[in-house]
Design a protein around this motif. Structure first.
Motif, PDB file in Angstrom:
ATOM      1  N   ALA A   1       0.823  -1.223   0.000  1.00  0.00           N
ATOM      2  CA  ALA A   1       0.000   0.000   0.000  1.00  0.00           C
ATOM      3  C   ALA A   1       0.845   1.256   0.000  1.00  0.00           C
ATOM      4  CB  ALA A   1      -0.961   0.017   1.189  1.00  0.00           C
ATOM      5  N   THR A   2       2.035   1.204  -0.579  1.00  0.00           N
ATOM      6  CA  THR A   2       2.875   2.387  -0.685  1.00  0.00           C
ATOM      7  C   THR A   2       2.670   2.999  -2.058  1.00  0.00           C
ATOM      8  OG1 THR A   2       4.544   1.498   0.782  1.00  0.00           O
ATOM      9  CG2 THR A   2       5.225   3.288  -0.665  1.00  0.00           C
ATOM     10  N   THR A   3       2.118   4.200  -2.057  1.00  0.00           N
ATOM     11  CA  THR A   3       1.905   4.904  -3.315  1.00  0.00           C
ATOM     12  C   THR A   3       3.017   5.903  -3.534  1.00  0.00           C
ATOM     13  OG1 THR A   3       0.633   6.692  -2.316  1.00  0.00           O
ATOM     14  CG2 THR A   3      -0.581   4.690  -2.948  1.00  0.00           C
ATOM     15  N   LEU A   4       3.015   6.453  -4.757  1.00  0.00           N
ATOM     16  CA  LEU A   4       4.025   7.469  -5.075  1.00  0.00           C
ATOM     17  C   LEU A   4       3.882   8.673  -4.156  1.00  0.00           C
ATOM     18  CD1 LEU A   4       6.330   7.821  -7.090  1.00  0.00           C
ATOM     19  CD2 LEU A   4       4.740   9.043  -8.586  1.00  0.00           C
ATOM     20  N   HIS A   5       2.657   9.050  -3.873  1.00  0.00           N
ATOM     21  CA  HIS A   5       2.429  10.189  -2.987  1.00  0.00           C
ATOM     22  C   HIS A   5       2.850   9.880  -1.556  1.00  0.00           C
ATOM     23  CE1 HIS A   5       0.078  11.865  -6.321  1.00  0.00           C
ATOM     24  NE2 HIS A   5       0.218  13.046  -5.696  1.00  0.00           N
ATOM     25  N   ASP A   6       2.655   8.616  -1.128  1.00  0.00           N
ATOM     26  CA  ASP A   6       3.108   8.236   0.215  1.00  0.00           C
ATOM     27  C   ASP A   6       4.623   8.375   0.340  1.00  0.00           C
ATOM     28  OD1 ASP A   6       0.561   7.672   1.110  1.00  0.00           O
ATOM     29  OD2 ASP A   6       0.679   5.557   0.489  1.00  0.00           O
ATOM     30  N   LEU A   7       5.332   7.925  -0.701  1.00  0.00           N
ATOM     31  CA  LEU A   7       6.794   8.059  -0.692  1.00  0.00           C
ATOM     32  C   LEU A   7       7.201   9.528  -0.684  1.00  0.00           C
ATOM     33  CD1 LEU A   7       8.063   5.289  -3.162  1.00  0.00           C
ATOM     34  CD2 LEU A   7       8.549   5.493  -0.714  1.00  0.00           C
ATOM     35  N   TYR A   8       6.502  10.307  -1.447  1.00  0.00           N
ATOM     36  CA  TYR A   8       6.777  11.747  -1.507  1.00  0.00           C
ATOM     37  C   TYR A   8       6.652  12.380  -0.112  1.00  0.00           C
ATOM     38  CZ  TYR A   8       5.575  16.689  -2.302  1.00  0.00           C
ATOM     39  OH  TYR A   8       5.495  18.055  -2.247  1.00  0.00           O
ATOM     40  N   PHE A   9       5.544  12.070   0.563  1.00  0.00           N
ATOM     41  CA  PHE A   9       5.333  12.629   1.905  1.00  0.00           C
ATOM     42  C   PHE A   9       6.377  12.120   2.897  1.00  0.00           C
ATOM     43  CE2 PHE A   9       0.589  12.803   0.652  1.00  0.00           C
ATOM     44  CZ  PHE A   9       0.759  14.053   0.092  1.00  0.00           C
ATOM     45  N   SER A  10       6.716  10.848   2.772  1.00  0.00           N
ATOM     46  CA  SER A  10       7.706  10.256   3.684  1.00  0.00           C
ATOM     47  C   SER A  10       9.082  10.888   3.505  1.00  0.00           C
ATOM     48  CB  SER A  10       7.780   8.744   3.451  1.00  0.00           C
ATOM     49  OG  SER A  10       8.815   8.175   4.217  1.00  0.00           O
ATOM     50  N   LEU A  11       9.486  11.070   2.249  1.00  0.00           N
ATOM     51  CA  LEU A  11      10.789  11.696   1.980  1.00  0.00           C
ATOM     52  C   LEU A  11      10.822  13.133   2.489  1.00  0.00           C
ATOM     53  CD1 LEU A  11      11.602  10.388  -1.609  1.00  0.00           C
ATOM     54  CD2 LEU A  11      12.964  10.012   0.465  1.00  0.00           C
ATOM     55  N   MET A  12       9.764  13.896   2.250  1.00  0.00           N
ATOM     56  CA  MET A  12       9.727  15.287   2.704  1.00  0.00           C
ATOM     57  C   MET A  12       9.802  15.364   4.228  1.00  0.00           C
ATOM     58  SD  MET A  12       9.915  17.296   0.233  1.00  0.00           S
ATOM     59  CE  MET A  12       9.850  18.660   1.387  1.00  0.00           C
ATOM     60  N   GLU A  13       9.077  14.499   4.898  1.00  0.00           N
ATOM     61  CA  GLU A  13       9.115  14.497   6.367  1.00  0.00           C
ATOM     62  C   GLU A  13      10.520  14.173   6.875  1.00  0.00           C
ATOM     63  OE1 GLU A  13       6.909  12.313  10.156  1.00  0.00           O
ATOM     64  OE2 GLU A  13       6.211  11.948   8.110  1.00  0.00           O
ATOM     65  N   SER A  14      11.160  13.199   6.220  1.00  0.00           N
ATOM     66  CA  SER A  14      12.520  12.807   6.612  1.00  0.00           C
ATOM     67  C   SER A  14      13.504  13.949   6.400  1.00  0.00           C
ATOM     68  CB  SER A  14      12.950  11.575   5.804  1.00  0.00           C
ATOM     69  OG  SER A  14      14.312  11.284   6.038  1.00  0.00           O
ATOM     70  N   HIS A  15      13.414  14.627   5.248  1.00  0.00           N
ATOM     71  CA  HIS A  15      14.338  15.722   4.949  1.00  0.00           C
ATOM     72  C   HIS A  15      14.140  16.894   5.909  1.00  0.00           C
ATOM     73  CE1 HIS A  15      15.612  13.448   1.652  1.00  0.00           C
ATOM     74  NE2 HIS A  15      14.761  13.887   0.707  1.00  0.00           N
ATOM     75  N   VAL A  16      12.876  17.259   6.157  1.00  0.00           N
ATOM     76  CA  VAL A  16      12.601  18.378   7.062  1.00  0.00           C
ATOM     77  C   VAL A  16      13.076  18.048   8.478  1.00  0.00           C
ATOM     78  CG1 VAL A  16      10.792  19.791   8.126  1.00  0.00           C
ATOM     79  CG2 VAL A  16      10.682  19.253   5.689  1.00  0.00           C
ATOM     80  N   ASP A  17      12.896  16.807   8.853  1.00  0.00           N
ATOM     81  CA  ASP A  17      13.308  16.389  10.197  1.00  0.00           C
ATOM     82  C   ASP A  17      14.822  16.530  10.376  1.00  0.00           C
ATOM     83  OD1 ASP A  17      12.363  15.292  12.737  1.00  0.00           O
ATOM     84  OD2 ASP A  17      13.621  13.568  12.234  1.00  0.00           O
ATOM     85  N   ARG A  18      15.549  16.282   9.304  1.00  0.00           N
ATOM     86  CA  ARG A  18      17.017  16.350   9.384  1.00  0.00           C
ATOM     87  C   ARG A  18      17.517  17.768   9.627  1.00  0.00           C
ATOM     88  NH1 ARG A  18      19.468  13.180   4.346  1.00  0.00           N
ATOM     89  NH2 ARG A  18      21.414  13.925   5.304  1.00  0.00           N
ATOM     90  N   ILE A  19      16.758  18.772   9.208  1.00  0.00           N
ATOM     91  CA  ILE A  19      17.223  20.161   9.370  1.00  0.00           C
ATOM     92  C   ILE A  19      16.418  20.918  10.431  1.00  0.00           C
ATOM     93  CG2 ILE A  19      17.945  20.269   6.951  1.00  0.00           C
ATOM     94  CD1 ILE A  19      15.443  22.208   6.625  1.00  0.00           C
TER      95      ILE A  19
END
Length: 643
Positions: A408-426
């Protein structure tokens, strides 16, 4: 025997005391009395040294020149009529307990006045032997009397002789006369052909080149009067004084009487100036030189007193002001807050910081320093633009994520997950920046308040209130920043048309890039991709599955990441600057309300003075009073005895 008549300043004086006692009483006692008054005032406790001891008189000369005779004529104490072979230190002291003692080696011998010469002769033999040898071990004759004696030290040294002991005698003499705090009494016999060639004169000139502490005494003028007038015309040190030695069994009183008549009636010697003739003139000159030694300390003492007064006044001015009422404390507090507010505005927004020269590095244009911190913050954010590649080749990270068999991983789910990970890093970069700005503001406020060091009790309270205000504002800023970061992590929204335009441009490259990757005829796999520059895509050859999705995901994240960094770069500094401006222009005045309480205990706290400050204020005020009294006494001393 009738009292001796001596001539001083062309006046006849009935002199009953010894010459040196008379001159001491006339010149030194008043001077020392004034010094004692300064001592009684306590000026020494305030760090001002007083001229306490008179210079020691050191008597030197050729053997048999009459040194000991001069010494006994001055003090009217009978000394041995033999050659001096050891230093004799004669200490005259006024004391309630009268006694005469002779000290040498480990011996302390009490003697009577009639047996002084005998005791000195015996002690000399014990110290230097019975022959003609000399010894540097001194004898100390201490004469204590209740009155009729000055506090004075005189030293009789062995006479200069060409005998084998001559070199040893010269060493003894030089050891004593090289000391800067002694007066050299250079005894010369009138029989000498040329005074300037006498060895004793040459020795004293080695250590006293200007002659400022050398006085020449010419003895035996009654036996060799012919050339005396010519000899004493030469310039030598402090000048010459001629005396007549005691002869044979003459008493000291008889010797003084005969000397007075000699200089009054002798055909040649009567032509000498009165200030150059006789033991009384010698005593008067010596006491003048002694008093001059004290007087020369007066300018330095006066300067030290004035320095201390200035120092104490400055220290007193630096002490906390003693607030006497609640109204005065409140008014002063209002003035401190208002002045600090003006200074903060000058430093942070006008770039004016000249009133804080000691803190140039921190204060150099507060607005400039804040801009510098914003630039540092933005550069740190700009450095985060490439973290979306995660150190891997182009599209590798995205392909790996797409190929993971997560249900159940969609392209949009990956998009949101990556953005959350990147924002969390900074996420800590904006927080650290905000905390850094508020910390700088707190330091500036503390520095501004430091100029009111006359009111430490008020500054302490204002500083605490200011820190509380800054802490509240910082917490609000940090909370706001954390909310902004949290929104960027969880809410993917933007109405910025530039963002959509940019995202469309990036995604529009997909088909062209995929076609290039699939072109097997190419030999060069470096392609230019909008936003990424020249990229090597050779590692993607043969990759069919998920390539389009990976490219779209990369472009969406990249466009969105640039937007996040742009918003953090703009909004966070703008928020902080706005909050700092609001604090200075509107909220800083509220510090006074934070200090005021319904009861007056806080006001009383402002006025309280610590015991240490109160003691220091009392010490400085008492010291100033003593120093000012002492300055008046020293000024009077200068008028009476200064040259």
């Amino acid at each position: 025997m009738s009292p001796v008549i001596t001539l001083t300043n062309n006046r006849e004086i009935l002199q009953k005391d010894s010459p040196i006692v008379y001159s001491y009483n006339d010149q030194i006692i008043p001077l020392l009395g004034a010094v004692d008054r300064l001592r009684d005032l306590g000026v020494m406790q305030e760090g001002v040294n007083l001229p306490i001891n008179l210079p020691t008189l050191v008597v030197i000369g050729d053997q048999s020149s009459g040194k000991s005779s001069v010494l006994e004529s001055l003090a009217e104490i009978s000394l041995p009529r033999i050659r001096t072979r050891v230093p004799l230190i004669l200490m005259l002291q006024q004391n309630n307990q009268e006694e005469i003692s002779l000290k040498y080696k480990n011996t302390n011998l009490l003697v009577t006045e009639n047996h002084i010469a005998e005791a000195i002769t015996k002690a000399t033999e014990e110290v230097a032997g019975k022959g003609k040898g000399v010894c540097k071990t001194p004898l100390t004759l201490i004469v204590k009397k209740k009155k009729g004696i000055p506090n004075l030290t005189m030293i009789d040294l062995p006479g200069i002789t060409p005998l084998p002991v001559g070199e040893q005698i010269s060493e003894i003499i030089m050891d004593y006369i090289k000391q800067e705090d002694v007066l050299i009494l250079n005894v010369l016999s009138a029989a000498s052909v040329d005074f300037s060639t006498c060895e004793s004169i040459q020795m004293s000139q080695k250590v006293d080149k200007t002659g400022r502490r050398t006085l020449a005494v010419v003895t035996k003028v009654d036996k060799f009067p012919e050339d005396v007038l010519d000899k004493v015309r030469d310039n030598i040190g402090l000048g010459y004084i001629c005396v007549r030695n005691r002869i044979g069994d003459e008493t000291l009183q008889e010797a003084r009487t005969k000397e007075a008549r000699l200089f009054e009636n002798h055909q040649i010697l009567s032509k000498l100036k009165k200030s150059m003739a006789g033991v009384p003139a010698l005593a008067e000159r010596l006491m003048y030189l002694q008093s001059k030694a004290i007087v020369k300390c007066l300018p330095d003492m006066d300067s030290k007193i004035n320095e201390k007064i200035s120092s104490y006044s400055n220290e007193l001015n630096k002490l906390p002001r003693h607030l006497t009422s609640f109204v005065e404390a409140t008014t002063t507090c209002v003035r401190i807050i208002a002045s600090s507010k003006t200074s903060l505005n000058n430093i942070l927004f006008e770039g004016l910081f000249n009133e804080y020269p000691r803190h140039m590095d921190m204060m150099r244009g507060g607005s400039v320093r804040i801009v510098e911190m914003i630039d540092e913050y933005n550069k740190e954010l700009e450095g985060c633009l490439n973290i979306i590649d995660n150190g891997k080749d182009f599209l590798v990270d995205e392909l790996e994520r797409l190929e993971k068999p997560i249900e159940a991983t969609t392209l949009h789910d990956l998009y949101f997950s990556l953005m959350e990970s990147h924002v969390d890093r900074i996420s800590m970069i904006p927080t650290n920046f905000v905390e850094k700005i508020w910390k700088y503001l707190e330091n500036v406020i503390i520095t501004v308040l430091s100029k009111f060091d006359n009111y430490p009790q008020l500054v302490f309270l204002v500083e605490l209130a200011a820190k509380r205000l800054v802490a509240r504002k910082k917490k609000l800023s940090v909370d706001w920043v954390n909310d902004i970061v949290a929104m960027e992590k969880s809410t993917h929204f933007s109405s910025d048309p530039e963002f959509y335009k940019w995202n469309s441009q990036l995604s529009g490259q997909r088909n062209e890039i995929i076609q290039i990757i699939n072109d097997s005829s190419r030999s060069n796999w470096n392609v230019k991709i909008e936003g990424f520059g020249e990229v090597d895509v050779g590692h993607l050859r043969g990759c069919k599955r998920f390539l389009a999705q990976a490219f779209d995901l990369k472009m969406w994240v990249f466009a969105r990441w640039k937007l996040v960094l742009k918003r953090l770069s703009d909004y966070i500094p703008m928020h902080v600057i706005f909050c700092v401006q609001k604090l200075v222009t509107e909220e800083f005045d509220g510090i006074l309300g934070d200090l005021m309480e319904p009861n007056s205990e806080n006001g009383l706290q402002w006025m309280l003075e610590s015991s240490s400050v109160a003691n220091e204020r009392r010490r400085l005020r008492n010291g100033l009073m003593v120093l000012k009294w002492s300055r008046d006494v020293a000024a009077d001393l200068k008028r009476k005895f200064g040259e």
